[in-house]
Design a protein around this motif. Structure first.
Motif: not given
Length: 179
Positions: A120, A131-133, A146
Motif C-alpha cells: 500500500y 488503490i490497488p489500481e 494492497s
C-alpha cells in the motif's frame, strides 16, 4: 404438552423487536469498529479491509508479499485493503495506520520496498480511482488488495480483538481484524 404463550405475550415480544434493532444507531468504523469486508468512507475515500492473515515467506504466494521471516517470538501479518476515491475531485489517501490490541498496545506498519507490487502506497487518487489500481497484480491477486505489513509479538494474538485504526486529516476509522 407445552402450554402456548398467551396472544398478548407474543404480541409484546414482537412489538419489542423493532425497538431492539433500532437501538444500534452506531456509525460503523466511527462509533464502533467496522468488520472486515465493509467499505467505510473517510474524507471522500472509502477504505475496505478485505482480509488479515499471517504471512510465511517460505511458501507461495506469501514469498511474493514479503521476503524476510519474522524474528523468533514474532509473526508477520498482512492487512489487505482497498482505498477508492468516491468524491468528484482528487483526494489524498491515508498514510497513518495503527494496530491496537485489547491491552492498548500499538503497532505500526513495517516499511516495504517501493518496488513491492502489493505494498500500500498512499497517494492522491483521481475520482473513481483506487488503490490497488484496476488490473494490477495486487488487484488481481488472491487478496484483491494492497498490503500493509505488521510484525506482531506472538502473544498479541491472545489480546484480541485486534483493531486497525486508519487516520487522515484529523479523522479516524476503525476496523476489527479477523485473525
Amino acid at each position: 404438552m407445552p402450554r402456548p404463550l398467551p396472544i398478548l405475550a407474543c404480541a409484546l415480544v414482537l412489538a419489542a423487536l423493532p425497538g431492539l434493532t433500532a437501538c444500534n444507531d452506531e456509525k460503523q468504523g466511527v462509533d464502533a469498529p467496522a468488520r472486515e469486508g465493509l467499505a467505510i468512507e473517510m474524507g471522500g475515500v472509502t477504505y475496505n479491509v478485505f482480509i488479515t492473515r499471517e504471512l510465511n515467506p517460505k511458501i507461495t504466494p506469501d514469498s511474493a508479499y514479503v521476503a524476510d521471516e519474522a524474528p523468533p517470538g514474532q509473526a508477520l501479518y498482512g492487512i489487505f485493503l482497498r482505498a477508492c476515491n468516491v468524491s468528484e475531485h482528487p483526494e489524498a489517501t491515508a498514510a497513518e495506520f495503527t494496530v491496537r490490541d485489547n491491552q492498548d498496545n500499538k503497532f505500526h506498519p513495517e516499511s516495504l520496498p517501493k518496488d513491492n507490487q502489493f505494498a500500500y502506497q498512499p497517494r492522491t487518487l483521481d475520482p473513481k480511482e483506487c488503490i490497488p489500481e484496476v488490473g494490477s497484480v495486487a488487484q488481481l491477486g488472491p487478496t484483491a488488495g494492497s498490503m500493509l505489513l505488521f510484525q506482531l509479538p506472538l502473544d498479541t494474538t491472545e489480546n484480541r480483538p485486534l483493531e486497525l485504526d486508519i487516520e487522515h486529516n484529523g479523522e479516524k476509522r476503525t476496523f476489527t481484524l479477523d485473525i
